[in-house]
Design an enzyme around this catalytic site. Structure first.
Site, PDB file in Angstrom:
ATOM      1  N   CYS A  63       0.843  -1.204   0.000  1.00  0.00           N
ATOM      2  CA  CYS A  63       0.000   0.000   0.000  1.00  0.00           C
ATOM      3  C   CYS A  63       0.873   1.247   0.000  1.00  0.00           C
ATOM      4  CB  CYS A  63      -0.919  -0.073   1.226  1.00  0.00           C
ATOM      5  SG  CYS A  63      -1.508   1.490   1.871  1.00  0.00           S
ATOM      6  N   CYS A  66       0.318   3.864   2.729  1.00  0.00           N
ATOM      7  CA  CYS A  66       0.803   3.380   4.031  1.00  0.00           C
ATOM      8  C   CYS A  66       2.279   3.696   4.201  1.00  0.00           C
ATOM      9  CB  CYS A  66       0.627   1.865   4.151  1.00  0.00           C
ATOM     10  SG  CYS A  66      -1.074   1.329   4.070  1.00  0.00           S
TER      11      CYS A  66
END
Ligand SMILES: [Zn+2]
Length: 143
Positions: A63, A66
């Site tokens: 991600c 993230c």
């Protein structure tokens, strides 16, 4: 699980446990130490059981957002040393925790107090916003 954390005040290296009843302090000068740990399904309940409010960062290695917010989350453990425990949870390794906390996407940031979710932030945000979100959540949780 134990990490070695250098004291931000005097530089002495301290062993900081993943789970403890109190909060970590420097053995030498007693400054509050940043508390940043990782947890999975197997140890989340133990790790998140804390007298301090707990910031949970639910993230995944695949991600992009993230990875943007991750370093800021780690710095928040220094910014709020003594007031906050920071727990990073890789959702790929913690499907049970993710389901229980109702995580729909990553990154999701949760502030827990005594196991209860008191604030939730879905999606990445700039570091300054993250810090003010944490501060506001801590202040309202203390009230
Ligand atoms: Zn120290």
């Amino acid at each position: 699980m134990t990490d070695v954390v250098p004291c931000p005040s005097c530089g002495v290296r301290n062993r900081v446990p993943a789970a403890a009843t109190g909060m970590p302090r420097c053995a030498s000068c007693h400054t509050d130490l940043p508390w940043l740990v990782e947890a999975t399904d197997s140890d989340f309940d133990t790790v998140s059981d804390s007298r301090l409010p707990v910031l949970v960062d639910l993230w995944a290695p695949w991600c992009g957002p993230c990875r943007m917010v991750g370093p800021a989350v780690e710095r928040s453990s220094q910014e709020f040393a003594g007031r906050l425990k920071v727990v990073k949870v890789n959702v790929d390794q913690a499907p049970g925790v993710s389901a229980r906390l109702g995580v729909q996407g990553v990154p999701t940031l949760l502030l827990l107090r005594q196991g209860q979710v008191v604030a939730r932030q879905v999606g990445a945000l700039p570091e300054s916003h993250l810090m003010s979100w944490i501060k506001a959540s801590l202040d309202s949780a203390a009230a």
